[in-house]
Design a protein around this motif. Sequence first.
Motif, PDB file in Angstrom:
ATOM      1  N   SER A 134       0.876  -1.180   0.000  1.00  0.00           N
ATOM      2  CA  SER A 134       0.000   0.000   0.000  1.00  0.00           C
ATOM      3  C   SER A 134       0.911   1.227   0.000  1.00  0.00           C
ATOM      4  O   SER A 134       2.134   1.119   0.154  1.00  0.00           O
ATOM      5  N   LEU A 135       0.322   2.400  -0.133  1.00  0.00           N
ATOM      6  CA  LEU A 135       1.124   3.619  -0.085  1.00  0.00           C
ATOM      7  C   LEU A 135       1.834   3.728   1.268  1.00  0.00           C
ATOM      8  O   LEU A 135       3.019   4.068   1.322  1.00  0.00           O
ATOM      9  N   ASP A 182      -2.643  -4.511  -7.668  1.00  0.00           N
ATOM     10  CA  ASP A 182      -3.409  -5.742  -7.508  1.00  0.00           C
ATOM     11  C   ASP A 182      -4.876  -5.377  -7.303  1.00  0.00           C
ATOM     12  O   ASP A 182      -5.224  -4.189  -7.254  1.00  0.00           O
ATOM     13  N   PRO A 183      -5.774  -6.369  -7.209  1.00  0.00           N
ATOM     14  CA  PRO A 183      -7.201  -6.055  -7.051  1.00  0.00           C
ATOM     15  C   PRO A 183      -7.519  -5.205  -5.816  1.00  0.00           C
ATOM     16  O   PRO A 183      -8.533  -4.520  -5.777  1.00  0.00           O
ATOM     17  N   SER A 184      -6.640  -5.222  -4.825  1.00  0.00           N
ATOM     18  CA  SER A 184      -6.851  -4.414  -3.619  1.00  0.00           C
ATOM     19  C   SER A 184      -6.286  -3.006  -3.758  1.00  0.00           C
ATOM     20  O   SER A 184      -6.381  -2.207  -2.829  1.00  0.00           O
ATOM     21  N   GLY A 185      -5.671  -2.706  -4.896  1.00  0.00           N
ATOM     22  CA  GLY A 185      -5.098  -1.383  -5.110  1.00  0.00           C
ATOM     23  C   GLY A 185      -3.673  -1.231  -4.614  1.00  0.00           C
ATOM     24  O   GLY A 185      -3.089  -0.154  -4.691  1.00  0.00           O
ATOM     25  N   ARG A 186      -3.085  -2.322  -4.102  1.00  0.00           N
ATOM     26  CA  ARG A 186      -1.705  -2.257  -3.632  1.00  0.00           C
ATOM     27  C   ARG A 186      -0.758  -2.278  -4.834  1.00  0.00           C
ATOM     28  O   ARG A 186      -1.063  -2.855  -5.871  1.00  0.00           O
ATOM     29  N   PHE A 187       0.396  -1.670  -4.653  1.00  0.00           N
ATOM     30  CA  PHE A 187       1.393  -1.640  -5.713  1.00  0.00           C
ATOM     31  C   PHE A 187       2.124  -2.973  -5.775  1.00  0.00           C
ATOM     32  O   PHE A 187       2.480  -3.552  -4.751  1.00  0.00           O
ATOM     33  N   ALA A 204       6.741   9.085  -2.491  1.00  0.00           N
ATOM     34  CA  ALA A 204       6.469   7.669  -2.755  1.00  0.00           C
ATOM     35  C   ALA A 204       5.283   7.537  -3.709  1.00  0.00           C
ATOM     36  O   ALA A 204       5.335   6.744  -4.664  1.00  0.00           O
ATOM     37  N   HIS A 205       4.239   8.311  -3.478  1.00  0.00           N
ATOM     38  CA  HIS A 205       3.060   8.249  -4.340  1.00  0.00           C
ATOM     39  C   HIS A 205       3.383   8.719  -5.754  1.00  0.00           C
ATOM     40  O   HIS A 205       3.033   8.061  -6.742  1.00  0.00           O
TER      41      HIS A 205
END
Length: 93
Positions: free
Chosen positions: A26-27, A57-62, A41-42
Amino acid sequence: MKQLSGVGVLDKAALVLNAVEASPASLGDLVTRTGLTRATAHRLAVALEVHRLVGRDPSGRFVPGPRLAAGGAAPLPWALLAAAAPVLAQLRD
């Protein structure tokens, strides 16, 4: 942050790539793993995503992006892709 290459932004981008290589991030995870500010980072993760070096990924994680597959331990099957092109064109037609 210690500069390794002499090009700060490249060193920071490498930190982001290393962070997502370990596991989906995640961020907040990126900030923790890299030591970069949240904004930096973003900004870098989104820029790397545009170039398909980082994905989500489907959860929005990088996660590592599809362009990294070509140079990784499991390279793309170029011979198979080349052989499939005429067959796929024929199927399309």
